[in-house]
Design an enzyme around this catalytic site. Structure first.
Site, PDB file in Angstrom:
ATOM      1  N   SER A   1      16.408  -5.109  46.956  1.00 10.10           N
ATOM      2  CA  SER A   1      15.620  -5.928  46.048  1.00 10.10           C
ATOM      3  C   SER A   1      15.655  -7.378  46.513  1.00 10.10           C
ATOM      4  CB  SER A   1      16.167  -5.849  44.620  1.00 10.10           C
ATOM      5  OG  SER A   1      15.543  -6.816  43.783  1.00 10.10           O
TER       6      SER A   1
ATOM      7  N   TYR B   1      22.676  -6.371  38.693  1.00  7.27           N
ATOM      8  CA  TYR B   1      21.656  -5.768  39.564  1.00  7.27           C
ATOM      9  C   TYR B   1      21.695  -6.395  40.953  1.00  7.27           C
ATOM     10  CZ  TYR B   1      17.060  -4.130  41.101  1.00  7.27           C
ATOM     11  OH  TYR B   1      16.026  -3.549  41.811  1.00  7.27           O
TER      12      TYR B   1
END
Length: 249
Positions: free
Chosen positions: A144, A158
């Site tokens: 990501s 995350y």
């Protein structure tokens, strides 16, 4: 009537392949000549659609229900892929757990679940894949852009989980290099999916952080995976490629 070649580039497994980036990757790899297996947790109808798209490209397809957060599930999916489709050449670890919350609201159970899906499962899948993967195989983890630039609060867990994939790629890339097996990460930027639509309430703000001023389509992320899985990507390993429209620039 469209004719399809019977030649196959090999067999690919895409975890979390029923929608979004995973589905686009499965379709792209099928068009590249791979037989494709996917895993999914829910949305059986979506999984069937991907299977149909792969088969329409003239390739064999397999959908395996597997929760990457459950111990043993991903290993079983790898084994089934190899048993049903005969081999495994490309592993794409795409399944992910996405939790955004202030640190004080994140529980240890949240931490364990996120790390189980985003880090443990790719590690376990890679370990299981080595039993079936020939020399020259490919392991590609979907990371990501948040691992590179966490611009909003609430992304600590995350971001940490996706950053861990970079270390995994470096370590495994070095370890598996003698076999010609490459290990890399693709860091998508803002991508138009069900969970983060390009017309969502925060889209205008998110677009402003990119150099190109727009979201990616899932197909654009799949194109990077396709390159790493192709013969042209055979000398790329142990690294992360950002496909983020300049988000991290």
């Amino acid at each position: 009537m469209t004719e399809h070649s019977t030649h196959t580039a090999g067999v690919a497994l895409v975890t979390g392949g029923s929608r979004g980036i995973g589905a686009a990757t499965a379709r792209r790899l099928a068009s590249d000549g791979f037989d494709v297996a996917i895993t999914y947790v829910s949305g059986e109808d979506k999984a069937r659609e991907v299977v149909s798209a792969v088969e329409a490209a003239g390739r064999r397809a397999l959908a395996v229900r597997a929760d990457s957060g459950e111990p043993g599930a991903i290993e079983a999916a790898v084994a089934r892929t190899a048993n049903v489709l005969g081999r495994l050449d490309v592993l794409v670890n795409n399944a992910g757990e996405f939790l955004v919350a202030p640190l004080e609201n994140i529980t240890l159970d949240d931490f364990d679940r996120t790390m189980a899906v985003n880090v443990r499962a790719p590690f376990a899948a890679a370990k299981a894949a080595l039993e079936h993967m020939r020399d020259g195989g490919r392991i590609i983890n979907i990371g990501s852009n948040i691992a590179e630039r966490a611009i909003f609060p609430g992304f600590s867990l995350y971001s940490a989980s996706k950053a861990a994939l970079v270390g995994l790629a470096k370590g495994l890339g070095r370890e598996l290099g003698p076999r010609g097996i490459t290990v890399n990460v693709v860091h998508p930027g803002p991508t138009d999916t069900d969970t983060n639509p390009a017309d969502g309430p925060n889209a205008e703000t998110i677009n402003s952080f990119t150099a190109l001023g727009r979201y990616a389509s899932p197909d654009e992320i799949a194109a990077a995976v396709s390159f790493l899985a192709s013969d042209g990507g055979r000398y790329v390993t142990g690294t992360a490629i950002s496909v983020d429209g300049g988000f991290s620039a």
